[in-house]
Design an enzyme around this catalytic site. Structure first.
Site, PDB file in Angstrom:
ATOM      1  CB  SER A 241      -4.688   3.597  -8.273  1.00 51.92           C
ATOM      2  OG  SER A 241      -4.662   2.265  -8.726  1.00 51.92           O
ATOM      3  CG  HIS A 271      -0.864   0.920  -5.665  1.00 49.30           C
ATOM      4  ND1 HIS A 271      -1.119  -0.220  -6.370  1.00 49.30           N
ATOM      5  CD2 HIS A 271      -1.889   1.784  -6.008  1.00 49.30           C
ATOM      6  CE1 HIS A 271      -2.229  -0.088  -7.090  1.00 49.30           C
ATOM      7  NE2 HIS A 271      -2.705   1.132  -6.889  1.00 49.30           N
ATOM      8  CG  HIS A 318      -1.411  -8.794  -4.853  1.00 45.54           C
ATOM      9  ND1 HIS A 318      -2.750  -8.727  -4.589  1.00 45.54           N
ATOM     10  CD2 HIS A 318      -1.171  -7.878  -5.840  1.00 45.54           C
ATOM     11  CE1 HIS A 318      -3.302  -7.818  -5.386  1.00 45.54           C
ATOM     12  NE2 HIS A 318      -2.370  -7.291  -6.149  1.00 45.54           N
ATOM     13  NE  ARG A 327      -1.573  -7.565 -12.426  1.00 45.40           N
ATOM     14  CZ  ARG A 327      -1.706  -6.630 -11.489  1.00 45.40           C
ATOM     15  NH1 ARG A 327      -2.243  -5.460 -11.793  1.00 45.40           N
ATOM     16  NH2 ARG A 327      -1.308  -6.859 -10.251  1.00 45.40           N
ATOM     17  CG  ASP A 373       4.347  -3.177  -9.786  1.00 45.60           C
ATOM     18  OD1 ASP A 373       3.988  -2.641 -10.844  1.00 45.60           O
ATOM     19  OD2 ASP A 373       3.682  -3.119  -8.725  1.00 45.60           O
TER      20      ASP A 373
HETATM   21  N1  HAX Z   1       9.022  -8.355   1.199  1.00 47.88           N
HETATM   22  C1  HAX Z   1       9.174  -8.334   2.552  1.00 47.88           C
HETATM   23  N2  HAX Z   1       8.149  -8.431   3.409  1.00 47.88           N
HETATM   24  C2  HAX Z   1       6.930  -8.578   2.897  1.00 47.88           C
HETATM   25  C3  HAX Z   1       6.691  -8.640   1.526  1.00 47.88           C
HETATM   26  C4  HAX Z   1       7.804  -8.509   0.657  1.00 47.88           C
HETATM   27  N3  HAX Z   1       7.685  -8.501  -0.667  1.00 47.88           N
HETATM   28  N4  HAX Z   1       5.372  -8.796   1.312  1.00 47.88           N
HETATM   29  C5  HAX Z   1       4.785  -8.823   2.526  1.00 47.88           C
HETATM   30  N5  HAX Z   1       5.730  -8.683   3.481  1.00 47.88           N
HETATM   31  C6  HAX Z   1       5.518  -8.591   4.920  1.00 47.88           C
HETATM   32  C7  HAX Z   1       4.613  -7.426   5.250  1.00 47.88           C
HETATM   33  O1  HAX Z   1       5.347  -6.213   5.234  1.00 47.88           O
HETATM   34  C8  HAX Z   1       4.084  -7.834   6.612  1.00 47.88           C
HETATM   35  O2  HAX Z   1       5.111  -7.614   7.541  1.00 47.88           O
HETATM   36  P1  HAX Z   1       4.789  -7.151   9.069  1.00 47.88           P
HETATM   37  O3  HAX Z   1       3.863  -8.192   9.623  1.00 47.88           O
HETATM   38  O4  HAX Z   1       6.122  -7.097   9.696  1.00 47.88           O
HETATM   39  O5  HAX Z   1       4.123  -5.817   8.954  1.00 47.88           O
HETATM   40  C9  HAX Z   1       3.905  -9.335   6.446  1.00 47.88           C
HETATM   41  O6  HAX Z   1       4.807  -9.729   5.396  1.00 47.88           O
HETATM   42  C10 HAX Z   1       2.514  -9.778   6.086  1.00 47.88           C
HETATM   43  O7  HAX Z   1       2.125  -9.103   4.930  1.00 47.88           O
HETATM   44  P2  HAX Z   1       1.031  -9.732   3.938  1.00 47.88           P
HETATM   45  O8  HAX Z   1      -0.241  -9.892   4.709  1.00 47.88           O
HETATM   46  O9  HAX Z   1       1.591 -10.915   3.256  1.00 47.88           O
HETATM   47  O10 HAX Z   1       0.902  -8.597   2.813  1.00 47.88           O
HETATM   48  P3  HAX Z   1       0.009  -7.283   2.823  1.00 47.88           P
HETATM   49  O11 HAX Z   1      -1.322  -7.620   2.264  1.00 47.88           O
HETATM   50  O12 HAX Z   1       0.036  -6.593   4.136  1.00 47.88           O
HETATM   51  O13 HAX Z   1       0.814  -6.344   1.798  1.00 47.88           O
HETATM   52  C11 HAX Z   1       1.958  -5.752  -0.164  1.00 47.88           C
HETATM   53  C12 HAX Z   1       0.798  -6.533   0.421  1.00 47.88           C
HETATM   54  C13 HAX Z   1       1.842  -5.782  -1.682  1.00 47.88           C
HETATM   55  C14 HAX Z   1       1.893  -4.309   0.299  1.00 47.88           C
HETATM   56  C15 HAX Z   1       3.280  -6.419   0.290  1.00 47.88           C
HETATM   57  O14 HAX Z   1       3.338  -7.748  -0.194  1.00 47.88           O
HETATM   58  C16 HAX Z   1       4.517  -5.675  -0.142  1.00 47.88           C
HETATM   59  O15 HAX Z   1       4.923  -4.731   0.540  1.00 47.88           O
HETATM   60  N6  HAX Z   1       5.168  -6.054  -1.305  1.00 47.88           N
HETATM   61  C17 HAX Z   1       6.307  -5.367  -1.819  1.00 47.88           C
HETATM   62  C18 HAX Z   1       5.894  -4.083  -2.549  1.00 47.88           C
HETATM   63  C19 HAX Z   1       5.181  -4.391  -3.848  1.00 47.88           C
HETATM   64  O16 HAX Z   1       5.644  -5.173  -4.680  1.00 47.88           O
HETATM   65  N7  HAX Z   1       4.045  -3.721  -4.077  1.00 47.88           N
HETATM   66  C20 HAX Z   1       3.257  -3.884  -5.314  1.00 47.88           C
HETATM   67  C21 HAX Z   1       2.001  -4.711  -5.104  1.00 47.88           C
HETATM   68  C22 HAX Z   1       1.175  -4.863  -6.359  1.00 47.88           C
HETATM   69  C23 HAX Z   1       0.660  -3.551  -6.796  1.00 47.88           C
HETATM   70  O17 HAX Z   1      -0.170  -2.897  -6.204  1.00 47.88           O
HETATM   71  N8  HAX Z   1       1.213  -3.065  -7.851  1.00 47.88           N
HETATM   72  O18 HAX Z   1       0.981  -1.803  -8.227  1.00 47.88           O
END
Ligand code: HAX
Length: 441
Positions: A241, A271, A318, A327, A373
């Site tokens: 964002s 996000h 994250h 937070r 979140d």
């Molecule tokens: N559940 C399952 N799998 C997860 C995970 C979770 N909570 N978090 C990461 N992973 C997976 C990824 O999907 C990725 O899988 P692949 O290799 O198969 O593609 C792997 O673990 C490595 O990911 P990472 O390097 O640890 O994490 P990223 O930096 O790529 O992604 C995310 C960060 C926040 C997008 C991710 O942790 C996620 O999808 N979390 C769940 C959704 C979430 O809570 N989002 C909010 C984040 C905070 C925010 O912005 N708030 O607004």
């Protein structure tokens, strides 16, 4: 608006001069290296932006102009008899880099009260959408409808001098922040409360008035809103964002256009939409096991099922953080103080117990800890705000504070159009074979 605007002008002129000198002397210094993995995998850890308002440390979490969340809770002015910080104070801190006095905060509250009028055509535009439309879509459409009010785009069309960009962005940003609670509350009451709207209360602070317009006059809900609006406001510049608002703003799109773009990014489930996904996920878990207070074993089984189905566990992980999000902790403290026996809040804490070891055991997730979140929805449900599809709108109202303060800085520092270089895989292969010299070392 004089006081805060004059303060900002004085401060930004000093910083702009410092940056000019700094670039003159050190502009060619290298700041790390870029790897092939980084350009294919979301540019993690690649420094490429300047954002003045806050800085994220992977281990410690967010600091706003050097202050942690517990420090802000201690140092920022509060509402009468309140104990949570007023987000007006955080905005002052992010914008001018100094802790505000009580008077500074009152000044910002007054400015936002004065500028909060929302023209009727914005409500008409929202009304033109089916009530079933997702609240984030209604929110973005409403922001776009508000764009008719942009002083920046009017001044630009009239031939504004580039030295004055920041001034018009400042005015638009203050107007937009002032108006967002009314717009968001309107969407909430329209969608969930039979369109029975509540008029603003001109005596309340920005968050207190927002709570009031949504129909929540309980003082402890207002305190929650003050905390919520503070902790969601900013998370340095690379998150979707913030980065989107900054990027779109770099094309000199006005603050309404830029912020609406940022909100489209916040509406994604990886996000900001994760806050609705968390509560949805817990409700589904409760339904599946038929209990309001699932045991640790039941939670563990449900987490494994979620992962087996190829889905993410919302609220965990994250892109930058590698520890429990402060937070999350701030909200946990709020829960312990105001609702320690609430079954949903306790479930959030039990999930916190159960999830990290499972995610850790997969070996690929870089951060198994909860983010902001994971907690927010349960606190809202406690006060009766059960309509989880609305939660990301709350996040969006708060996020305006950080990304718009940054947008004002972007124009004051005369940051140019953002335009990084991209490559094709074909070029990457040629470069690896030593056949391409255009993109060599
Ligand atoms: N559940 C399952 N799998 C997860 C995970 C979770 N909570 N978090 C990461 N992973 C997976 C990824 O999907 C990725 O899988 P692949 O290799 O198969 O593609 C792997 O673990 C490595 O990911 P990472 O390097 O640890 O994490 P990223 O930096 O790529 O992604 C995310 C960060 C926040 C997008 C991710 O942790 C996620 O999808 N979390 C769940 C959704 C979430 O809570 N989002 C909010 C984040 C905070 C925010 O912005 N708030 O607004």
């Amino acid at each position: 608006m004089g006081i805060i605007k004059d303060k900002f002008k004085a401060k930004s002129e000093i910083v702009a001069a410092e940056i000019k000198d700094l670039l003159k002397e050190h502009g060619n210094k290298k700041i790390g290296e870029v790897t092939l993995s980084q350009i294919y995998q979301g540019m993690r850890g690649m420094t490429g932006l300047v954002t003045e308002t806050s800085l994220l440390d992977a281990q410690e979490g967010i600091r706003f102009r050097g202050y942690t969340i517990p420090e802000l809770q201690q140092k920022l002015p509060k509402a009468p008899k309140g104990s949570e910080p007023l987000p007006e104070g955080l905005f002052h801190l992010m914008l001018v880099g100094e802790l505000p006095s009580e008077e500074d905060v009152q000044h910002i509250t007054n400015v936002w009260q004065r500028r909060s009028h929302v023209p009727n055509h914005v409500f008409d535009t929202i009304e033109a959408l089916p009530v079933s439309t997702h609240p984030m879509t209604q929110f973005v459409v409403a922001i776009m409808a508000l764009q008719t009010e942009s002083q920046f785009s009017k001044n630009y069309a009239a031939g504004m001098n580039k030295k004055d960009y920041w001034d018009a962005v400042f005015d638009d940003s203050m107007d937009l922040i002032a108006r967002l609670p009314r717009v968001a509350a309107y969407i909430y009451r329209r969608k969930y409360k039979n369109g029975e709207h509540i008029q603003p209360n001109g005596l309340l602070d920005w968050s207190g008035n927002f709570a009031h317009m949504m129909g929540y006059d309980d003082e402890s809900f207002k305190e929650l809103m003050r905390l919520y609006m503070t902790i969601h406001a900013d998370h340095e510049g690379g998150n979707v964002s913030a980065h989107t608002t900054h990027l779109v703003g770099s094309a000199l799109s006005d603050p309404y256009l830029s912020f609406a773009a940022g909100m489209n990014g916040l509406a994604g489930p990886l996000h900001g939409l994760a806050n609705q996904e968390v509560i949805k996920w817990i409700y589904e878990l409760r339904e599946e096991i038929g209990s309001d207070l699932p045991s640790k074993t039941q939670i563990e089984e449900y987490v494994k099922k979620t992962l087996t189905e190829g889905k993410v566990v919302p609220g965990y992980g994250h892109a930058v953080l590698r520890k429990t999000d402060p937070r999350f902790t701030a909200q946990m403290e709020f829960g312990k103080k105001h609702m320690p026996d609430d079954a949903l809040v306790q479930t959030v804490w039990n999930i916190y117990d159960a999830v990290p070891p499972i995610l850790q055991s997969l070996g690929k997730i870089k951060n198994p800890w909860p983010n902001v979140d994971a907690h927010s929805g349960a606190l809202l449900v406690h006060y009766g705000m059960v309509e989880y599809e609305f939660y990301t709108v709350l996040f969006g109202v708060s996020r305006a504070l950080g990304v718009l303060a940054s947008l004002i800085w972007d124009r004051a520092l005369a940051f140019p159009l953002e335009r990084p270089k991209s490559v094709t895989t074909d070029l990457v292969k040629k470069w690896l074979d030593g056949k391409d010299e255009i993109w060599g070392d």
